[in-house]
Design an enzyme around this catalytic site. Structure first.
Site, mmCIF file in Angstrom:
data_model
loop_
_atom_site.group_PDB
_atom_site.id
_atom_site.type_symbol
_atom_site.label_atom_id
_atom_site.label_comp_id
_atom_site.label_asym_id
_atom_site.label_seq_id
_atom_site.Cartn_x
_atom_site.Cartn_y
_atom_site.Cartn_z
ATOM 1 N N TYR A 143 -26.069 -8.790 14.878
ATOM 2 C CA TYR A 143 -26.612 -10.144 14.737
ATOM 3 C C TYR A 143 -28.103 -10.118 14.361
ATOM 4 C CZ TYR A 143 -22.811 -13.151 16.400
ATOM 5 O OH TYR A 143 -21.646 -13.860 16.520
ATOM 6 N N LYS A 194 -16.310 0.612 19.446
ATOM 7 C CA LYS A 194 -15.500 1.349 18.476
ATOM 8 C C LYS A 194 -16.124 2.742 18.316
ATOM 9 C CE LYS A 194 -12.782 0.239 15.514
ATOM 10 N NZ LYS A 194 -11.338 0.631 15.382
ATOM 11 N N ASP A 227 -10.426 -2.960 19.033
ATOM 12 C CA ASP A 227 -9.162 -3.448 18.459
ATOM 13 C C ASP A 227 -8.058 -3.409 19.506
ATOM 14 O OD1 ASP A 227 -9.325 -0.659 18.417
ATOM 15 O OD2 ASP A 227 -8.245 -0.437 16.525
ATOM 16 N N ASP A 251 -18.376 -11.814 20.663
ATOM 17 C CA ASP A 251 -18.151 -13.111 20.016
ATOM 18 C C ASP A 251 -16.660 -13.291 19.751
ATOM 19 O OD1 ASP A 251 -18.904 -15.529 18.686
ATOM 20 O OD2 ASP A 251 -18.646 -14.497 16.765
ATOM 21 N N ASP A 255 -13.696 -15.702 22.132
ATOM 22 C CA ASP A 255 -12.872 -16.775 21.567
ATOM 23 C C ASP A 255 -11.398 -16.508 21.856
ATOM 24 O OD1 ASP A 255 -15.048 -18.139 20.429
ATOM 25 O OD2 ASP A 255 -13.930 -18.567 18.590
HETATM 26 C C1 IPM Z 1 -20.985 -18.314 19.933
HETATM 27 C C2 IPM Z 1 -21.063 -18.872 18.532
HETATM 28 C C3 IPM Z 1 -22.382 -18.435 17.911
HETATM 29 C C4 IPM Z 1 -22.349 -16.929 17.783
HETATM 30 C C5 IPM Z 1 -22.752 -19.104 16.576
HETATM 31 C C6 IPM Z 1 -22.737 -20.610 16.673
HETATM 32 C C7 IPM Z 1 -24.080 -18.622 16.071
HETATM 33 O O1 IPM Z 1 -19.957 -18.488 17.800
HETATM 34 O O2 IPM Z 1 -21.877 -18.613 20.738
HETATM 35 O O3 IPM Z 1 -20.015 -17.625 20.221
HETATM 36 O O4 IPM Z 1 -21.822 -16.376 16.805
HETATM 37 O O5 IPM Z 1 -22.883 -16.265 18.685
HETATM 38 MG MG MG Z 2 -18.469 -17.461 18.904
#
Ligand code: IPM
Ligand code: MG
Length: 371
Positions: A143, A194, A227, A251, A255
């Site tokens: 990042y 990884k 993975d 990240d 999710d």
């Molecule tokens: C998160 C989001 C952010 C990230 C974006 C909005 C920059 O997806 O907080 O998970 O990628 O960290």
């Molecule tokens: Mg995210």
């Protein structure tokens, strides 16, 4: 209970202001019912800041965030700002706050509430009772690594570069957070990278193991490739207690973990830095979901992730564990009672608006303090 703590609220874009409005009502409830008053200031971030000031976060807002006891953020981004140059996008505002505040440890708990077992796309027996904590490194890795950028080569084709980079201290400080959390939970940490293809993964694995052996031998440490972890999270998520991983893998995996809980609209997060001399720790709390442009403005977003982020703030920044319990219990009771925003509802089930979910939470908070 005079808290007198300084909160900076940054509702942001899309559904951010809608879900944050319900947190505002919970804050007011604590003020009037529990005499727990906060000094609340509101400001702009993301697209909202771009529209007002031309930048996704101003220096003044960053300064306020640094001085606050805690920052509560809604969400940033939206199609309106998609065509802006990369460096000017709403997301840069959030990334700058994380970096400037040095919020290196991002805690993303994935808890499956009993009432939502059937809302998950996974089988009930796979997710029932799920309680995992993802600790995502938040200020390093690909990042922020340099060199980065897009360049045009002499033959006219283009080349894009990002750099995945981690140092010993960066790895160790976030691993320490994971080990400390595990000690207060079920005593297990799974470190994810990884190492089979990336040197940064090799270093990650070695440093986590070394810290473990030196200081946390009582915690059960395992290592997993990212993975495989993605697969294991849907195969048998309950094998995990604390997962610690880098910025990008965290990240993605968070999710994925969110869907185990029934909806992305349920997941809160805390982003923590180191404590200063006075013991105060910089911190930012935000729902894991984004600005959800597809449903923004309709008043149907689920405010629970944002409300639970506020509960995390009570717990981690203000040491108000009992108050955090109150909020989390209210969420549980409201879900048990069958109150559902659209993201949580089964086909044909009755749904409530953002505001009505807020009403239900406040009514439940009232009921709890009377009980
Ligand atoms: C998160 C989001 C952010 C990230 C974006 C909005 C920059 O997806 O907080 O998970 O990628 O960290
Ligand atoms: Mg995210």
């Amino acid at each position: 209970m005079a808290a007198n703590k300084k909160l900076l609220i940054l509702p942001g874009d899309g559904i951010g202001p809608e879900v944050m409005a319900e947190v505002g009502r919970v804050i007011d409830w604590f003020g009037s019912t529990r005499a727990l008053r906060f000094e609340v200031e509101e400001d702009l971030v993301g697209g909202a800041a771009i529209d007002a000031h031309g930048v996704p976060v101003t220096d003044a807002t960053v300064a306020k965030a640094m001085a606050a006891d805690a920052v509560l953020l809604g969400a940033v981004g939206g199609p309106k700002w998609d065509d802006l140059p990369f460096e000017c996008k709403p997301e840069r505002g959030l990334l700058r706050l994380r970096k400037d505040m040095a919020l290196y440890a991002n805690l993303r708990p994935a808890i499956c509430f009993a009432a939502l077992v059937s809302a998950s796309t996974l089988k009930p027996e796979v997710v029932a009772g799920l309680d995992i904590m993802i600790v995502r490194e938040l200020t390093g890795g690909v990042y922020f690594g340099t060199p980065r950028g897009i360049e045009t080569l002499p033959d006219g084709t283009r080349r894009a570069i990002n750099t995945q980079v981690y140092t010993t201290p960066e790895i160790r400080r976030v691993a320490r957070v994971a080990f400390e959390l595990a000690r207060k939970r079920r005593g297990k940490v799974c470190s994810v990278e990884k190492a089979n293809v990336m040197e940064s993964g090799v270093l990650w694995r070695e440093e986590v193991q070394a810290l473990h052996d030196a200081e946390y031998p009582d915690v059960a440490l395992s290592h997993m490739y990212a993975d495989n972890c993605a697969m294991q999270l849907v195969r048998n998520p309950k094998q995990f207690d604390v997962i610690v991983t880098d910025n990008l893998f965290g990240d993605l995996l968070s999710d994925e973990a969110a869907m185990l809980t029934g909806s992305l609209g349920m997941l809160p997060s805390a982003s923590l830095g180191d404590a200063d001399e006075t013991g105060r720790r910089r911190a930012l709390y935000e729902p894991v979901h984004g600005s959800a442009p597809d449903i923004a403005g309709q008043g149907i977003a689920n405010p629970i992730a944002c409300v639970l982020s506020f509960a995390m703030m009570l717990r981690y920044s203000l040491d108000l564990g009992a108050e955090a319990d109150l909020v989390e219990n209210a969420v549980r009771a409201v879900l048990d009672a069958g109150v559902r925003t659209a993201d949580l509802a089964a086909p044909g089930e009755k749904t409530v608006s953002t505001r009505e979910m807020g009403d239900a939470l406040l009514a439940e908070l009232d009921r709890q303090v009377r009980a």
